[in-house]
Write a protein that holds these residues in place. Structure first.
Motif, PDB file in Angstrom:
ATOM      1  N   SER A  32      -8.109   1.657   0.604  1.00  6.67           N
ATOM      2  CA  SER A  32      -8.083   1.294  -0.819  1.00  6.67           C
ATOM      3  C   SER A  32      -9.470   0.953  -1.352  1.00  6.67           C
ATOM      4  CB  SER A  32      -7.150   0.089  -1.028  1.00  6.67           C
ATOM      5  OG  SER A  32      -7.764  -1.101  -0.565  1.00  6.67           O
ATOM      6  N   GLY A  33     -10.423   0.768  -0.442  1.00  7.65           N
ATOM      7  CA  GLY A  33     -11.749   0.317  -0.870  1.00  7.65           C
ATOM      8  C   GLY A  33     -11.826  -1.195  -0.966  1.00  7.65           C
ATOM      9  N   GLY A  34     -10.855  -1.869  -0.413  1.00 11.23           N
ATOM     10  CA  GLY A  34     -10.854  -3.336  -0.405  1.00 11.23           C
ATOM     11  C   GLY A  34     -11.250  -3.859   0.960  1.00 11.23           C
ATOM     12  N   VAL A  48      -7.360  -3.372  -2.349  1.00 17.10           N
ATOM     13  CA  VAL A  48      -6.527  -4.432  -1.773  1.00 17.10           C
ATOM     14  C   VAL A  48      -7.386  -5.462  -1.045  1.00 17.10           C
ATOM     15  CG1 VAL A  48      -4.656  -4.957  -0.172  1.00 17.10           C
ATOM     16  CG2 VAL A  48      -4.583  -2.842  -1.523  1.00 17.10           C
ATOM     17  N   LEU A  49      -7.246  -6.715  -1.509  1.00 17.21           N
ATOM     18  CA  LEU A  49      -7.929  -7.827  -0.836  1.00 17.21           C
ATOM     19  C   LEU A  49      -6.870  -8.628  -0.075  1.00 17.21           C
ATOM     20  CD1 LEU A  49     -10.643  -9.453  -0.547  1.00 17.21           C
ATOM     21  CD2 LEU A  49      -9.774 -10.913  -2.383  1.00 17.21           C
ATOM     22  N   ALA A  57      -2.543  -2.920   8.265  1.00 20.74           N
ATOM     23  CA  ALA A  57      -3.154  -3.779   7.240  1.00 20.74           C
ATOM     24  C   ALA A  57      -4.631  -3.424   7.085  1.00 20.74           C
ATOM     25  CB  ALA A  57      -3.004  -5.242   7.627  1.00 20.74           C
ATOM     26  N   LEU A  58      -5.310  -3.256   8.208  1.00 19.13           N
ATOM     27  CA  LEU A  58      -6.732  -2.903   8.158  1.00 19.13           C
ATOM     28  C   LEU A  58      -6.913  -1.552   7.477  1.00 19.13           C
ATOM     29  CD1 LEU A  58      -7.690  -4.129  11.729  1.00 19.13           C
ATOM     30  CD2 LEU A  58      -8.546  -5.067   9.566  1.00 19.13           C
ATOM     31  N   GLN A  59      -5.997  -0.639   7.796  1.00 17.82           N
ATOM     32  CA  GLN A  59      -6.062   0.694   7.203  1.00 17.82           C
ATOM     33  C   GLN A  59      -5.834   0.631   5.688  1.00 17.82           C
ATOM     34  OE1 GLN A  59      -3.430   3.288   9.364  1.00 17.82           O
ATOM     35  NE2 GLN A  59      -3.918   5.023   8.015  1.00 17.82           N
ATOM     36  N   ALA A  60      -4.875  -0.182   5.269  1.00 14.81           N
ATOM     37  CA  ALA A  60      -4.593  -0.315   3.823  1.00 14.81           C
ATOM     38  C   ALA A  60      -5.830  -0.842   3.098  1.00 14.81           C
ATOM     39  CB  ALA A  60      -3.414  -1.252   3.595  1.00 14.81           C
ATOM     40  N   ALA A  61      -6.435  -1.880   3.678  1.00 13.30           N
ATOM     41  CA  ALA A  61      -7.609  -2.459   3.027  1.00 13.30           C
ATOM     42  C   ALA A  61      -8.728  -1.419   2.946  1.00 13.30           C
ATOM     43  CB  ALA A  61      -8.068  -3.699   3.798  1.00 13.30           C
ATOM     44  N   GLU A  62      -8.948  -0.727   4.044  1.00 15.20           N
ATOM     45  CA  GLU A  62     -10.064   0.228   4.084  1.00 15.20           C
ATOM     46  C   GLU A  62      -9.820   1.428   3.159  1.00 15.20           C
ATOM     47  OE1 GLU A  62     -11.504   1.257   8.031  1.00 15.20           O
ATOM     48  OE2 GLU A  62     -11.993   3.230   7.196  1.00 15.20           O
ATOM     49  N   TRP A 112       0.837  -1.204   0.000  1.00 12.48           N
ATOM     50  CA  TRP A 112       0.000   0.000   0.000  1.00 12.48           C
ATOM     51  C   TRP A 112       0.872   1.255   0.000  1.00 12.48           C
ATOM     52  CZ3 TRP A 112      -4.106   1.433  -2.009  1.00 12.48           C
ATOM     53  CH2 TRP A 112      -4.854   2.526  -1.558  1.00 12.48           C
ATOM     54  N   MET A 113       1.947   1.238   0.800  1.00 10.53           N
ATOM     55  CA  MET A 113       2.891   2.368   0.795  1.00 10.53           C
ATOM     56  C   MET A 113       3.467   2.570  -0.602  1.00 10.53           C
ATOM     57  SD  MET A 113       5.071   1.433   4.273  1.00 10.53           S
ATOM     58  CE  MET A 113       6.490   2.426   3.821  1.00 10.53           C
ATOM     59  N   GLY A 114       3.848   1.473  -1.229  1.00  9.38           N
ATOM     60  CA  GLY A 114       4.493   1.536  -2.548  1.00  9.38           C
ATOM     61  C   GLY A 114       3.542   2.057  -3.622  1.00  9.38           C
ATOM     62  N   PHE A 115       2.317   1.539  -3.626  1.00  9.10           N
ATOM     63  CA  PHE A 115       1.359   2.004  -4.642  1.00  9.10           C
ATOM     64  C   PHE A 115       1.031   3.486  -4.453  1.00  9.10           C
ATOM     65  CE2 PHE A 115       0.203  -2.573  -5.259  1.00  9.10           C
ATOM     66  CZ  PHE A 115       0.426  -2.616  -6.632  1.00  9.10           C
ATOM     67  N   ARG A 116       0.898   3.904  -3.196  1.00 11.24           N
ATOM     68  CA  ARG A 116       0.583   5.321  -2.964  1.00 11.24           C
ATOM     69  C   ARG A 116       1.733   6.217  -3.416  1.00 11.24           C
ATOM     70  NH1 ARG A 116      -1.308   6.134   2.992  1.00 11.24           N
ATOM     71  NH2 ARG A 116       0.743   5.218   3.053  1.00 11.24           N
TER      72      ARG A 116
END
Ligand code: AN7
Length: 354
Positions: A259-261, A214-215, A252-257, A197-201
């Motif tokens: 991202s809309g995943g 992100v799933l 991890a929860l933050q990345a999923a949320e 998530w850090m990398g994609f952002r």
């Protein structure tokens, strides 16, 4: 251009201290393999790729973060590194420490570490210590030790591990010329999902590559992020992700949320079944590595995720060679015949008739 490893290729985008050296085994640069047949089986109408991280030097994605963490530790003059591990981190830490001339100490939980991982850690010369407890117990111990001594912690709590791991997101964007619509991956201690998530952002801010949903996928018997509480005795056939208290669970929860995943769990039988389906495409991964795709299949089936017109990338984190025992336990044994033509013809007849 000669490929000299991830720090050489992407170092300018990684937040590493000036003293960081360059300890590399030419990790990264892993293939993004299209799987049109599996995509069709899952409902079709979308592009499916696996990023086969099992093709890294020690057979897992951990090498990306480890080149950064060991390069930093070596540059700072550290003599000994330590980690807790379900196996892959141990093998990776051992290899990169060996490359840098450092001592590695790895703590593994009692039992349930796949044979190829333990053998790797030993072969690369690490001091392996088996703890009479879980991965989570071992992690608590190494955190404590690294706070009290100059021994450097190389679990993914070490921020440089995440810096190195971000490169996987960069590679995906560089190959596809954009981020995929969905990214599916297994979640254990949650370093990998956090780093992606850090990398994609970062890449999106720099190059407008867009962001994936992100799933994250856990195994049902080790699903603290789905249950919303730690799991005291995690159990799953996917031993790599047999983790009950993920160190980076919140992120991890933050990345999923963000991202809309989301983060979901799948059963051991769904994991093993996806391991077989992937092998039937010529891609043999360890059980944990099939978890992301098993989650994708489950979500498509529940109509909670529509693949149509989308690009999906699933991360296969580790090679099947790491865990040969699971194959002998769950798949057919080889046929045995006398060393005679008649015996072979008889067996071949029964195979080709079915
Ligand atoms: C094949 O080696 O935690 O969510 O100690 O080996 O970043 O922890 C391994 C984890 C997925 C989960 N797939 O990644 C360890 C360890 C494989 C793994 C994960 C692991 P994280």
């Amino acid at each position: 251009m000669v490929y000299e490893g991830l720090l050489d290729r992407y170092g300018a985008l990684l937040n590493l201290p000036a003293h960081t050296g360059q300890v590399s085994l030419l990790e990264g640069n892993t293939p993004l393999i299209p799987l049109p047949r599996l995509a069709q089986e899952l409902g079709g109408g979308f592009e499916l790729y696996v990023k086969f991280e099992g093709l890294n030097p020690t057979g897992s994605f951990k090498d990306r973060g480890m080149t950064a963490a060991i390069s930093e530790a070596a540059g700072r003059g550290v003599e000994t590194v330590i980690c807790a591990s379900t196996g892959n981190t141990a093998a990776s830490a051992a290899a990169y420490a060996a490359r840098a001339g450092l001592r590695a100490v790895v703590l593994i939980p009692e039992g349930k570490v796949a044979a190829g991982k333990l053998a790797g850690a030993v072969a690369y010369g690490a001091q392996v210590i088996q703890v009479q407890g879980s991965f989570d117990d071992a992690l608590a111990l190494v955190i404590e030790i690294s706070n009290r001594t100059p021994i450097a912690l190389v679990n993914s709590l070490n921020p440089y591990r995440l810096e190195g791991q971000k490169t996987a997101a960069f590679e995906i964007c560089d190959t596809l010329q954009a981020a995929p619509d969905w990214l599916c991956l297994p979640v254990g201690n949650a370093g990998n999902i956090t780093a992606y998530w850090m990398g994609f952002r970062q890449y999106d801010a720099l190059k407008q590559t867009g962001l994936p949903k992100v799933l994250g996928v856990q195994a049902e018997g080790a699903a603290p992020l789905v249950l919303g509480r730690p799991v005291e005795k995690p159990e799953t056939v996917a031993t790599a992700i047999r983790i009950g208290r993920p160190a980076r669970g919140e992120q991890a929860l933050q990345a999923a949320e963000e991202s809309g995943g989301r983060i979901i769990a799948v059963s051991d039988s769904a994991i093993l079944s996806m391991q077989r389906r992937l092998a039937a495409e010529g891609v043999w991964v360890e059980p944990a590595s099939a978890t992301g795709l098993a989650g994708l299949a489950a979500e498509i089936q529940r109509k909670r995720l529509y693949g149509r017109d989308q690009r999906v990338v699933a991360i296969c984190t580790g090679h099947g060679l790491k865990d040969p025992d699971i194959i002998s336990q769950t798949m057919r044994a080889p046929l045995r015949v006398h060393a005679s033509l008649a015996a072979l013809e008889e067996v071949l007849g029964s195979i080709t008739n079915t």
